[in-house]
Design an enzyme around this catalytic site. Structure first.
Site, mmCIF file in Angstrom:
data_model
loop_
_atom_site.group_PDB
_atom_site.id
_atom_site.type_symbol
_atom_site.label_atom_id
_atom_site.label_comp_id
_atom_site.label_asym_id
_atom_site.label_seq_id
_atom_site.Cartn_x
_atom_site.Cartn_y
_atom_site.Cartn_z
ATOM 1 N N HIS A 238 0.819 -1.212 0.000
ATOM 2 C CA HIS A 238 0.000 0.000 0.000
ATOM 3 C C HIS A 238 0.857 1.267 0.000
ATOM 4 C CE1 HIS A 238 -0.284 -0.177 4.729
ATOM 5 N NE2 HIS A 238 0.947 -0.191 4.281
ATOM 6 N N ASN A 239 0.368 2.260 -0.737
ATOM 7 C CA ASN A 239 0.992 3.581 -0.844
ATOM 8 C C ASN A 239 2.370 3.569 -1.483
ATOM 9 O OD1 ASN A 239 -0.812 3.857 1.955
ATOM 10 N ND2 ASN A 239 -1.001 5.567 0.516
#
Length: 337
Positions: A238-239
């Site tokens: 994620h991210n």
């Protein structure tokens, strides 16, 4: 489909040697190609195969011409020229726009009339499918997703939620984009899940290999800029932010919130730890582990190369003795206490 040597030379803008009427009907390796097939030579380790090839035409550089027993096309980038020819010989299935009767589409979703929706496809609320898209059999597109023009989901692709893709994105079978990131926080000896409230943004002309997973952001989005190429079975946390024109080979992984620059190459099985930064034009060789940020372009490696087992055992003993050989006290080994 077939082309003469002269036609290929004209379309590629390359010089050639041989009969311009020689007809090429397919592509193959140097070792397996026959008189009506084309191959290429770009790696010196295959020079013996070049000298013995039966290929009707070989794409190669001028400096390798004397080792080719037959006709040739002369290119400074033989592999690139071969890839261009391969596009002309590749035949894709023709997809008729329309929605298969077995597809399930939420009333709030928007599907362009020029899109093709295959069997047993599901499209969730508020999602939008652009013109010329092909959604293959068994694919699932969750809520709030957006596909630009000409995207192709080959089969059994899952876009979980909040996935936005540019134009001409190609997703191979089994790809999962927008699943929960691995966000956990300890609470009284147990794990509490951190909500993953972001999405995934994918730029134009990206390609994502089979069974690769890209998690959506916790806050903000996971981002792939344009022309990113991911091989099979890759994990992107994620991210993560991956810059344009970067390519990653199979089974590599990037942990959450890492940032990879543009024009990077990441070898198979390599890993990048979370919250690190890798600048533009970095090559990370296969099976390497990136444990700190990389600020300068170049080629980076880690790990111990393969060796015969007895030799490796001796080397492992020497690893433990390095501090002693430099006059440092040996760390206490508690493993036998």
């Amino acid at each position: 489909m077939s082309w003469t040597l002269g036609e290929l030379a004209q379309r590629l803008g390359l010089a050639f040697e041989g009969d311009p009427q020689l007809r090429i009907e397919g592509l193959n390796t140097l070792e397996a190609a026959g008189p009506s097939e084309l191959s290429f030579f770009a790696n010196t380790r295959y020079r013996p195969q070049l000298r013995a090839t039966r290929a009707g035409v070989v794409i190669l550089s001028v400096r390798d011409r004397d080792d080719c027993p037959g006709a040739c096309l002369l290119s400074d980038q033989p592999q690139l020229a071969f890839a261009r020819v391969g596009e002309w010989f590749e035949t894709d299935d023709v997809h008729t726009p329309g929605i298969h009767p077995s597809a399930a589409i939420d009333p709030s979703a928007q599907v362009d009339p020029g899109a093709t929706i295959g069997p047993f496809v599901e499209i969730g609320p508020r999602s939008r499918i652009g013109a010329g898209c092909h959604i293959g059999a068994g694919s699932v597109i969750g809520p709030d997703c957006e596909l630009g023009e000409g995207c192709r989901l080959v089969a059994r692709v899952t876009l979980v939620k909040r996935v936005r893709m540019g134009r001409r994105v190609l997703l191979h079978p089994g790809v999962v984009i927008g699943a929960d990131g691995f966000g956990l926080v300890p609470e009284a000896g147990r794990w509490r899940k951190v909500p993953q409230l972001g999405g995934v943004r994918i730029g134009d002309d990206c390609e994502i290999g089979a069974n690769t997973c890209i998690d959506r952001g916790a806050l903000g989005d996971t981002v792939l800029e344009e022309d990113v190429r991911l091989d099979n079975q890759i994990q992107v946390g994620h991210n993560v932010h991956i810059g344009a024109h970067t390519a990653m080979a199979g089974c590599s992984a990037v942990a959450g919130s890492a940032r990879i620059g543009r024009h990077c190459l990441i070898g198979g099985g390599a890993g990048v730890l979370g919250h690190l930064e890798v600048c533009d034009r970095v090559t990370i060789t296969a099976m390497s582990l990136v444990t700190h940020s990389i600020r300068e372009p170049g080629e980076y490696s880690s790990g111990v190369p393969l060796m015969e087992n007895r030799q490796w055992r001796r080397a492992a003993v020497r690893f433990k003795q390095l501090d002693r050989s430099q006059g440092r006290p040996r760390p206490k080994d508690d493993s036998h206490d």
